[in-house]
Design an enzyme around this catalytic site. Structure first.
Site: not given
Length: 216
Positions: A116-118
């Site tokens: 997700a965030c990466v």
């Protein structure tokens, strides 16, 4: 040291740390959590030793994820993590502005969660022309399979996969580079497993020969 465009140099890189928070680390199953923390600490110390700009960002600190993990914050006490509402660094204006204000177009990225965030930040940065290196052993995913698939998607989009030890050795490149030698060696001895053990052994056991006539 020669300027070789295909190799990382301290003058062209910035480190982006994304959501290294306990609440998210609890969910990581792609790597042993202590190993992940050690790898991230080694990478962060590397950035400090080589003078890289460091941007740290967190999300949902009050409701779920908690603050930047203390072991990482201790290494960068002067870096204030930027808390986001969006999962994507690139969709949060203060966080994105912190990256762009570094003036560096080559990003080293480490974070949670890989899926997700990466991934969202890496794919967005690539789309804006950044040269992105994902420090894969300093990222954690929900499962080994989903972590690997996220890495493959980022690589297919143009990101380059690397590890914390490769980053350190690539930035150092020459052990006669005295200004960073002690710091780099200390990181390897602390976090480098057998390689670090070997360096410590060599320092303690392999002595230069005594000059002729000198006491032994």
């Amino acid at each position: 040291m020669a300027d070789i465009p295909s190799l990382l140099t301290p003058s062209d890189c910035a480190l982006l740390l994304i959501d290294h928070q306990a609440g998210l680390a609890f969910a990581v199953e792609s790597i042993d959590r202590q190993t992940l923390l050690n790898n991230t600490a080694a990478l962060t110390r590397t950035a400090v030793v080589f003078g890289l700009p460091i941007i740290a960002s967190t999300s949902a600190t009050k409701v779920y994820s908690g603050p930047l993990m203390p072991a990482i914050q201790k290494i960068i006490p002067d870096v204030q993590a930027i808390d986001r509402k969006s999962m994507n660094v690139w969709e949060d204006e203060p966080a994105r502005a912190a990256v762009t204000s570094s003036g560096r177009k080559r990003l080293l990225v480490s974070g949670l969660l890989t899926e997700a965030c990466v991934s969202f930040a890496v794919l967005s940065a690539l789309a804006e022309g950044y040269d992105v290196y994902v420090v894969a052993d300093a990222c954690g995913g929900l499962t080994p399979t989903s972590h690997d698939l996220a890495l493959r998607r980022m690589e297919a989009a143009g990101a380059r996969m690397t590890s914390w030890i490769q980053v350190l050795l690539e930035l150092q490149r020459d052990w006669t580079r005295h200004e960073t030698y002690d710091g780099a060696r200390s990181i390897v001895e602390t976090y480098g497993g057998g390689y670090g053990i070997g360096l410590s052994y060599a320092r303690d056991m392999i002595k230069p020969p005594s000059p002729v006539g000198s006491p032994k």
